[in-house]
Scaffold this active site. Structure first.
Site, mmCIF file in Angstrom:
data_model
loop_
_atom_site.group_PDB
_atom_site.id
_atom_site.type_symbol
_atom_site.label_atom_id
_atom_site.label_comp_id
_atom_site.label_asym_id
_atom_site.label_seq_id
_atom_site.Cartn_x
_atom_site.Cartn_y
_atom_site.Cartn_z
ATOM 1 N N SER A 42 0.796 -1.229 0.000
ATOM 2 C CA SER A 42 0.000 0.000 0.000
ATOM 3 C C SER A 42 0.825 1.275 0.000
ATOM 4 O O SER A 42 0.302 2.352 -0.287
ATOM 5 C CB SER A 42 -0.930 0.019 1.222
ATOM 6 O OG SER A 42 -0.188 -0.126 2.418
ATOM 7 N N ASP A 321 -3.507 7.480 8.579
ATOM 8 C CA ASP A 321 -4.402 6.537 9.251
ATOM 9 C C ASP A 321 -3.566 5.632 10.153
ATOM 10 O O ASP A 321 -2.506 6.046 10.625
ATOM 11 C CB ASP A 321 -5.238 5.757 8.225
ATOM 12 C CG ASP A 321 -4.381 4.970 7.233
ATOM 13 O OD1 ASP A 321 -3.162 4.816 7.466
ATOM 14 O OD2 ASP A 321 -4.929 4.501 6.214
ATOM 15 N N HIS A 324 -0.328 4.470 7.402
ATOM 16 C CA HIS A 324 0.217 5.110 6.212
ATOM 17 C C HIS A 324 0.591 6.563 6.443
ATOM 18 O O HIS A 324 -0.198 7.323 7.014
ATOM 19 C CB HIS A 324 -0.795 5.003 5.064
ATOM 20 C CG HIS A 324 -1.203 3.606 4.777
ATOM 21 N ND1 HIS A 324 -2.385 3.069 5.254
ATOM 22 C CD2 HIS A 324 -0.575 2.624 4.097
ATOM 23 C CE1 HIS A 324 -2.462 1.801 4.869
ATOM 24 N NE2 HIS A 324 -1.374 1.512 4.167
#
Length: 346
Positions: A42, A321, A324
């Site tokens: 991610s 978050d 990240h």
């Protein structure tokens, strides 16, 4: 249509084709960077999970709220992510498109795309438990990409030039350590931390070999983040301090990976390699946030138990978050990394 007009049209089309392919190759000294291809997790994913049957996707508000247009594209952050910034720094484009985007334009193919999948990793278990794209399947996507690229540029020689002069950006290991090893029992029963990180390095080498065999020659291999300092890990300790064991495992893996990357040139003739340290610069922001204008290092701006309502200004937070970094964090740490890539790979 007369012959003169037809000749002029063919000449114009030839010029456009030459410009199109040539513009995909950015000069840097005596060498070029034609494209950027991103693989892994991610940190690099720009939307490949959007159509998957998985909870690990972020194509909804408030993700993407600071992108131009404020649209959630599937990037794991408030704005652009690390792969976007590397693409821009190499003079390719400001947004690196996801390969699995159904609206992906052929015009984007020669300058690179993203194959990374949020939640994925080197371990097949990591991808399977989240229903995302394992790195080996990302390599299969790359193989399909090459076929599509051949059709776009018109001949295999031009496609091979793009493939061999591209930078291959890899971010994998974060989820293998933080999720598969520390939150599931299966791997902990099989391996010590040392044994598992050895395995991750072996799998990284296998991934690189797969790409090398398809023509890749320029590799930028990223280490993991300081996993114990992510808001999700800190929450278990009341957000006061970083969780030690995850950081120790991440540091162990990073040191082994860095040493491996330094020696890969002997294994893969004609290829260039560099290790990207993500751990140290992010830990620097965490330990000295005020120097870069941050006010919160322990909590995410949004989407966490302590941040149900998103913060107003994500640029004041190191993390967006539970796991990240914010766009501002990437912007802060990326410039020297881009210069390093240019010096070592371009």
């Amino acid at each position: 249509m007369n012959f003169v007009m037809l000749s002029k049209m063919l000449l114009a089309l030839s010029f456009i084709s030459l410009f199109y392919v040539g513009s995909a190759q950015q000069s840097n000294g005596n060498s070029t960077v034609s494209a950027l291809f991103a693989f892994g997790d991610s940190i690099l994913d720009t939307g490949n999970n959007n159509l998957l049957l998985t909870l690990t996707k972020v194509n909804f508000f408030p993700y993407g709220r600071d992108l131009v247009g404020g649209r959630a594209t599937g990037r794991f952050g408030n704005g652009r992510v690390f792969s976007d910034m590397i693409a821009e720094g190499l003079g390719l484009k400001s947004l690196l498109p996801a390969y699995r985007d159904p609206f992906l334009s052929n015009n984007d193919l020669p300058t690179g795309v993203c194959f990374a999948s949020g939640g994925s990793g080197l371990d097949a278990i990591t991808a399977r438990i989240q229903g995302v794209i394992w790195v080996s399947d990302q390599v299969t996507d790359f193989q399909n990409y090459i076929t599509r690229l051949n059709g776009v540029v018109g001949n295999q020689e031009q496609a091979n030039t793009i493939i061999s002069n591209a930078v291959y950006l890899i971010s994998a290991g974060n989820n293998d350590i933080a999720i598969t090893y520390f939150t599931t029992m299966s791997r902990r029963l099989q391996y010590t931390v040392s044994g598992y990180t050895d395995l991750l390095v072996t799998w990284t080498r296998d991934l690189i070999k797969s790409l090398y065999d398809m023509g890749a020659r320029k590799f930028a291999v990223m280490g993991t983040l300081p996993l114990g300092c992510l808001p999700g890990a800190r929450t278990m300790l009341g957000s006061l301090i970083c969780e030690v064991f995850s950081n120790q495992a991440a540091d162990m893996f990073n040191k082994k990976l860095s040493a491996e990357v330094e020696n890969l040139g002997a294994t893969f003739p004609g290829a260039k390699f560099m290790y990207i340290d993500m751990y140290t610069p992010l830990l620097g922001l965490i330990n000295n946030p005020q120097a870069s204008g941050f006010i919160d290092v322990a909590h995410g701006c949004c989407c966490t138990p302590t941040s149900v309502i998103p913060c107003l200004d994500a640029s004041r937070y190191v993390f967006w978050d539970i796991a990240h970094p914010t766009e501002k964090s990437y912007q802060t740490i990326t410039p020297p990394i881009i210069e390093d890539i240019k010096a070592k790979l371009a």
